[in-house]
Design a protein around this motif. Structure first.
Motif, PDB file in Angstrom:
ATOM      1  N   ILE A   3       0.847  -1.185   0.000  1.00  0.00           N
ATOM      2  CA  ILE A   3       0.000   0.000   0.000  1.00  0.00           C
ATOM      3  C   ILE A   3       0.883   1.235   0.000  1.00  0.00           C
ATOM      4  CG2 ILE A   3      -1.690   1.300   1.334  1.00  0.00           C
ATOM      5  CD1 ILE A   3      -2.860  -1.198   0.175  1.00  0.00           C
ATOM      6  N   PHE A  62      -7.335  -4.110  -1.851  1.00  0.00           N
ATOM      7  CA  PHE A  62      -8.465  -3.348  -2.383  1.00  0.00           C
ATOM      8  C   PHE A  62      -8.945  -3.896  -3.722  1.00  0.00           C
ATOM      9  CE2 PHE A  62      -9.632   0.357  -5.101  1.00  0.00           C
ATOM     10  CZ  PHE A  62     -10.922   0.454  -4.632  1.00  0.00           C
ATOM     11  N   ALA A 126     -12.301   7.370  -6.435  1.00  0.00           N
ATOM     12  CA  ALA A 126     -11.059   6.703  -6.794  1.00  0.00           C
ATOM     13  C   ALA A 126     -10.624   5.707  -5.717  1.00  0.00           C
ATOM     14  CB  ALA A 126      -9.960   7.734  -7.028  1.00  0.00           C
ATOM     15  N   ARG A 127     -10.829   6.074  -4.454  1.00  0.00           N
ATOM     16  CA  ARG A 127     -10.460   5.182  -3.347  1.00  0.00           C
ATOM     17  C   ARG A 127     -11.399   3.989  -3.276  1.00  0.00           C
ATOM     18  NH1 ARG A 127      -7.099   8.122  -3.200  1.00  0.00           N
ATOM     19  NH2 ARG A 127      -6.190   6.371  -4.254  1.00  0.00           N
TER      20      ARG A 127
ATOM     21  N   PHE B  62      -7.468   3.725  -8.931  1.00  0.00           N
ATOM     22  CA  PHE B  62      -6.672   3.562  -7.713  1.00  0.00           C
ATOM     23  C   PHE B  62      -5.424   2.716  -7.952  1.00  0.00           C
ATOM     24  CE2 PHE B  62      -6.046   0.862  -3.879  1.00  0.00           C
ATOM     25  CZ  PHE B  62      -5.334   1.802  -3.181  1.00  0.00           C
ATOM     26  N   GLN B  65      -2.865   4.283 -10.205  1.00  0.00           N
ATOM     27  CA  GLN B  65      -2.197   5.433  -9.617  1.00  0.00           C
ATOM     28  C   GLN B  65      -1.135   5.004  -8.611  1.00  0.00           C
ATOM     29  OE1 GLN B  65      -4.603   7.994  -7.266  1.00  0.00           O
ATOM     30  NE2 GLN B  65      -3.448   9.809  -7.810  1.00  0.00           N
ATOM     31  N   VAL B  66      -1.470   3.998  -7.838  1.00  0.00           N
ATOM     32  CA  VAL B  66      -0.492   3.517  -6.873  1.00  0.00           C
ATOM     33  C   VAL B  66       0.743   2.983  -7.585  1.00  0.00           C
ATOM     34  CG1 VAL B  66      -0.031   1.788  -5.107  1.00  0.00           C
ATOM     35  CG2 VAL B  66      -2.178   3.034  -5.083  1.00  0.00           C
ATOM     36  N   ARG B  70       3.143   5.205  -6.307  1.00  0.00           N
ATOM     37  CA  ARG B  70       3.143   4.673  -4.936  1.00  0.00           C
ATOM     38  C   ARG B  70       2.441   5.634  -3.984  1.00  0.00           C
ATOM     39  NH1 ARG B  70       4.867   0.087  -4.249  1.00  0.00           N
ATOM     40  NH2 ARG B  70       6.474  -0.916  -5.488  1.00  0.00           N
ATOM     41  N   THR B  72      -1.262   7.748  -2.918  1.00  0.00           N
ATOM     42  CA  THR B  72      -2.695   7.898  -3.156  1.00  0.00           C
ATOM     43  C   THR B  72      -3.120   9.338  -2.904  1.00  0.00           C
ATOM     44  OG1 THR B  72      -3.292   7.371  -0.874  1.00  0.00           O
ATOM     45  CG2 THR B  72      -3.111   5.522  -2.408  1.00  0.00           C
ATOM     46  N   GLY B 128      -5.972   2.453   0.963  1.00  0.00           N
ATOM     47  CA  GLY B 128      -4.792   3.127   0.472  1.00  0.00           C
ATOM     48  C   GLY B 128      -4.674   4.531   1.012  1.00  0.00           C
TER      49      GLY B 128
END
Lengths: 349, 349
Positions: A3, A62, A126-127, B62, B65-66, B70, B72, B128
């Motif tokens: 994460i 997630f 987005a989350r 999500f 993007q991570v 890395r 959020t 995240g």
């Protein structure tokens, strides 16, 4: 998947769903079911999975969880502010309703700024959230387009549904404010000031102002432009607004305030001028938060259905998420609460 | 990827990063940079991407993007409660600090329950977040193990770091409470009651109680068991506690309260008994939230460094996320604020 690696160093190995399955002696599908739809899993299995999750410090991935259930068991709420307790009781009730169904509430605050609300909404989408609670119904059409195009269940709290087709769980701000104005008039007040929250992008403030203004006008007691002060919902602003209204040549005998925070501020202003409340000045609020009975004399106000809105919004959002069908809107009453900050008008010297 | 299909129907086509890149006339890598590290992208490009994002209603995926950054750009905060304004000003400052860096704050509330805090922490890690703000330092060791094993930057607000190796942004609750007790003693009070928040899992409540108790004991004025009431932080509980302490045969001349909400409740209790504050009873609070000056007489209290804690925790979390190195803890002063709810002790009839 890590994460967050903290920006440096080698990330620590994060436990996977496979690790949990191995330790619990079940399949990964069972782990997933156990986490997402625990009611469909036998208690013994559920406990074995829960214990493995705890031992390993596993948090569901997630992406994987969404694929498995299309649920994140998270609901977002965007409220205008946390800097006073206006929205606190409703959020508390919303959170308790969701927690009873193992759904977590995440809250963001928009500072009454439509742009910020929109940015936070995008972050929440987005989350990954299963549903969203918003305050009021006045916002740019693209926000509603975004929500409906994503098919995210959402509830509008605190307002009257008006002609909007969206799920609304609220009350009639204009009618409640009109009732306050009627009581003030009935007690003989004719010189009345109104301290309002800013109305831009705030349908509640607008409705309360219009409820008071139209009731006063119907009774031959029209509000002039300088009988109204628009300001932020803070004690300081309420105090400053009261000092301004009370400095006028024909001093008001009553100040109707758009919420309890403004009213408590107005009381502080009146005390600075040495005015006795309610004998020399009546003051009314709106909300019936704790503050209304912490001040002395206690505030005449409107009891906003905080807990009922929170509980109902939570239940209806969960229902919508489960059924895929938008539930019917709910309109609660908002009762007038008579307390000692309001009394008969006395002639001003 | 569909964030949520609402549980029924065919999901609407969700815009992808490719759609945004095509519309903006740039590469997907540029879109990603523009969203994640806008400061490294030229303004013209940034605007083109922003406009395409808006037109399409795109929200960053999500997972993608991570992988790209890395990050959020989300920070989580778990606070004990929203039902009063204790944590409101600090959260507001935290949020403003983060918003200035395009980071969104998501807040959850634990109801002072360690289990619930832990569950919400896991949810936040799963959703995240780049960093986490928590209140106080007393929690089960496995929570700290989880946070450190995941290498998630976290800040403990509101407390003294004590011997914990974690980033802490707080103040000395025991010392501040001891100062209140010293002032109360200096004004001649010897019969003193203490209304405390529940101390289980709450190091702040514990530290304040011990600061008061040890100061009184050092001055030959030891608190007996029935001089102390432990209760929830609510107006009602403060009122009930005050009524209990004031019903004793030798009535206290001063009530020291663990926070302003309890003190405002105690004032309401004293008013019910017809006691004049401060002439017949002195009352002190702790926090200096708005409530402290909304009540009359205004509360003698401790000014908790709300905004400074929020701003500093935000800046240090962002610094830690950027640098990968845990910053040094910060200890703020918490000033004693003398107001008219405290005066000299008068003999009780």
């Amino acid at each position: 998947m890590t994460i967050n690696s903290g920006g440096g160093g080698t990330p620590h190995k994060v436990p996977t769903i496979e690790d949990v399955a191995r330790l619990a002696g079940v399949s990964t599908a069972t782990v997933s079911r156990s986490l997402n739809t625990p009611e469909r899993v036998r208690e013994g299995t559920r406990n074995a999975v829960a214990s493995a999750v705890k031992t390993l410090g596993y948090t569901p991935n997630f992406g994987g969880q969404v694929l498995a259930s299309r649920r994140t068991n998270t609901i977002g709420a965007i409220i205008p502010t946390m800097s006073n307790a206006i929205f606190a009781k409703a959020l508390q009730a919303l959170q308790e309703t969701l927690a009873a169904r193992n759904v977590t509430l995440l809250v963001a605050t928009s500072q009454y700024a439509p742009d910020q609300e929109q940015a936070q909404l995008r972050t929440m989408l987005a989350r990954g959230v299963d549903g969203i609670a918003l305050i009021g119904n006045e916002r740019p059409p693209e926000v509603y387009e975004l929500l409906t195009s994503r098919r995210v269940p959402f509830a509008l709290m605190w307002s009257h549904p008006d002609n909007l087709p969206y799920l609304s769980v609220g009350f009639d701000n204009a009618a409640a404010a009109a009732e306050v104005a009627r009581h003030v008039l009935e007690l003989g007040h004719r010189r009345i000031g109104y301290i309002s929250g800013r109305t831009i992008g705030n349908d509640r403030a607008k409705a309360r102002l219009s409820g008071v203004a139209s009731t006063l006008a119907e009774n031959g007691c029209e509000l002039a432009a300088d009988d109204v002060v628009l300001c932020d919902y803070s004690l300081e602003d309420g105090e400053t607004a009261a000092l301004r209204l009370l400095a006028r040549r024909t001093r008001p005998t009553a100040l109707i305030c758009g919420n309890d925070v403004l009213a408590a501020g107005a009381m502080r202003g009146a005390r600075r001028l040495g005015l006795a409340i309610p004998d020399e000045l009546s003051i009314t609020g709106f909300d019936d938060i704790d503050l209304a009975t912490a001040v002395s004399p206690a505030l005449t106000t409107v009891r906003v259905p905080h807990s009922r809105m929170g509980t109902t919004a939570g239940n209806l959002l969960l229902e919508w998420i489960d059924s895929g069908t938008q539930p019917k809107s709910v309109l609660f009453p908002a009762d007038f609460i008579f307390r000692s900050s309001l009394t008969e008008a006395v002639p001003v010297p």
